[in-house]
Design a protein around this motif. Structure first.
Motif, PDB file in Angstrom:
ATOM      1  N   ASP A  16     -14.881 -27.913  16.729  1.00 31.19           N
ATOM      2  CA  ASP A  16     -14.289 -26.595  16.907  1.00 31.19           C
ATOM      3  C   ASP A  16     -14.159 -26.319  18.414  1.00 31.19           C
ATOM      4  O   ASP A  16     -15.110 -26.499  19.172  1.00 31.19           O
ATOM      5  N   ASP A  17     -12.967 -25.872  18.866  1.00 37.75           N
ATOM      6  CA  ASP A  17     -12.790 -25.697  20.311  1.00 37.75           C
ATOM      7  C   ASP A  17     -13.633 -24.556  20.881  1.00 37.75           C
ATOM      8  O   ASP A  17     -13.944 -24.559  22.079  1.00 37.75           O
ATOM      9  N   ALA A  18     -14.031 -23.587  20.043  1.00 38.78           N
ATOM     10  CA  ALA A  18     -14.946 -22.548  20.529  1.00 38.78           C
ATOM     11  C   ALA A  18     -16.311 -23.152  20.847  1.00 38.78           C
ATOM     12  O   ALA A  18     -16.933 -22.824  21.862  1.00 38.78           O
ATOM     13  N   ALA A  60      -7.117 -41.081  31.817  1.00 38.24           N
ATOM     14  CA  ALA A  60      -7.526 -39.854  31.153  1.00 38.24           C
ATOM     15  C   ALA A  60      -7.075 -39.842  29.696  1.00 38.24           C
ATOM     16  O   ALA A  60      -6.006 -40.370  29.357  1.00 38.24           O
ATOM     17  N   ILE A  61      -7.905 -39.235  28.847  1.00 41.56           N
ATOM     18  CA  ILE A  61      -7.524 -38.993  27.454  1.00 41.56           C
ATOM     19  C   ILE A  61      -6.834 -37.635  27.420  1.00 41.56           C
ATOM     20  O   ILE A  61      -7.444 -36.603  27.719  1.00 41.56           O
ATOM     21  N   ILE A  62      -5.560 -37.624  27.086  1.00 38.43           N
ATOM     22  CA  ILE A  62      -4.811 -36.373  27.075  1.00 38.43           C
ATOM     23  C   ILE A  62      -4.228 -36.028  25.707  1.00 38.43           C
ATOM     24  O   ILE A  62      -3.638 -34.964  25.522  1.00 38.43           O
ATOM     25  N   GLY A  65      -7.230 -30.048  24.868  1.00 42.16           N
ATOM     26  CA  GLY A  65      -6.240 -29.007  24.630  1.00 42.16           C
ATOM     27  C   GLY A  65      -5.090 -29.418  23.736  1.00 42.16           C
ATOM     28  O   GLY A  65      -3.990 -28.876  23.835  1.00 42.16           O
ATOM     29  N   GLN A  66      -5.336 -30.387  22.851  1.00 38.74           N
ATOM     30  CA  GLN A  66      -4.342 -30.829  21.871  1.00 38.74           C
ATOM     31  C   GLN A  66      -4.945 -30.676  20.479  1.00 38.74           C
ATOM     32  O   GLN A  66      -5.572 -31.597  19.954  1.00 38.74           O
ATOM     33  N   GLN A  96      -9.576 -23.927  16.551  1.00 41.86           N
ATOM     34  CA  GLN A  96      -8.881 -25.204  16.406  1.00 41.86           C
ATOM     35  C   GLN A  96      -9.835 -26.366  16.633  1.00 41.86           C
ATOM     36  O   GLN A  96     -10.733 -26.277  17.474  1.00 41.86           O
ATOM     37  N   GLN A  97      -9.634 -27.444  15.915  1.00 43.39           N
ATOM     38  CA  GLN A  97     -10.365 -28.673  16.196  1.00 43.39           C
ATOM     39  C   GLN A  97      -9.746 -29.331  17.421  1.00 43.39           C
ATOM     40  O   GLN A  97      -8.528 -29.468  17.519  1.00 43.39           O
TER      41      GLN A  97
END
Length: 280
Positions: free
Chosen positions: A201-203, A144-146, A221-222, A132-133
């Motif tokens: 890419d979250d990886a 915080a950026i959430i 995590g979004q 996921q991006q």
């Protein structure tokens, strides 16, 4: 004030370390790097991979590791190349088409552009990894950026050619996008305050977070959308694509892809990713 000054100093020291790491990886990628010691017997194959993404494509202390490296070696062996006949060359996201067209690499084993486009003159196999991006930010920032909605007026760094900018413009139209040559450079910009977030890419982001050390960075995590990893060759090499598709099917069926995903998660703490069913 003292606490904040000390934290900024620690971040700058970490940024310097990341810069040295990026320079080392870049030097290793200035040409084709032998996949094993000794002269190979017979023909060789040059495979373009990332070499500065821990857990995905990583060169550290002369050793190659990561999910994409595992896939590249498996595919090469199935095509008849021994380990000594495999050469890895570093490919940045924006350099992928040129590397194939120039012959610098015969195939690429890496992520597709995040905007879902297929680079001109490039043909892809079935995907072997779905991620996921996401966004990477400094751990202690206030406010915080959430979520992407928090990026209004914020500077977001992404790698040239990675395709992250298109989704950012759609989901965070108020963000200011700055592209750099590599994700390592984006992380350095984040650590020194020249960027407020990194999108990739979250990886990849998980691996960079792990290599930076605990307490400095965190994933939001979004997810902004899916990212596919595949083997890419020059357009028109239909028979080669068919052969690699069969190899990837075999790697899925014998558990090789699942094992590679487990290894990446163990190495970096990554908790995402999945192996697609390989169906067209």
């Amino acid at each position: 004030m003292v606490h904040r000054w000390r934290r900024q100093r620690r971040l700058r020291r970490m940024a310097c370390a990341m810069l040295v790491l990026a320079m080392t990886s870049s030097a290793a990628g200035c040409g084709v790097v032998a996949g094993a010691s000794g002269e190979p017997d017979g023909p060789t194959i040059s495979i373009g991979v990332a070499l500065d993404e821990p857990g995905v494509g990583w060169l550290h202390d002369g050793e190659y590791s990561g999910f994409d490296i595992t896939v590249a070696r498996y595919v090469a062996q199935a095509l008849g190349y021994a380990r000594k006949q495999v050469n890895f060359t570093q490919i940045r996201p924006g350099d992928a088409p040129a590397a194939l067209h120039s012959g610098e690499a015969q195939m690429l084993v890496t992520s597709m552009p995040m905007d879902g486009t297929q680079p001109s003159g490039v043909q892809s196999t079935k995907p072997y990894l779905l991620t996921q991006q996401d966004l990477l930010v400094r751990a202690g920032d206030k406010p915080a950026i959430i979520a992407p909605s928090d990026l209004n007026g914020k500077i977001v760094c992404s790698a040239q050619g990675g395709g992250a900018a298109a989704r950012l413009r759609q989901q965070a139209p108020g963000s200011v996008i700055r592209e750099r040559q590599s994700y390592q450079q984006c992380v350095t910009a984040l650590l020194v305050g020249e960027a407020d977030a990194v999108s990739a890419d979250d990886a990849v982001l998980s691996g960079l977070t792990f290599s930076t050390g605990k307490g400095y960075l965190r994933l939001v995590g979004q997810p902004l959308g899916e990212v596919l990893h595949s083997v890419q060759v020059r357009a028109g090499e239909d028979e080669l694509v068919k052969k690699i598709d069969v190899v990837l099917d075999t790697m899925r069926e014998d558990g090789g892809l699942a094992h590679a995903l487990d290894a990446m998660q163990d190495a970096t703490g990554y908790r995402g990713g999945s192996v697609p069913g390989m169906g067209r």
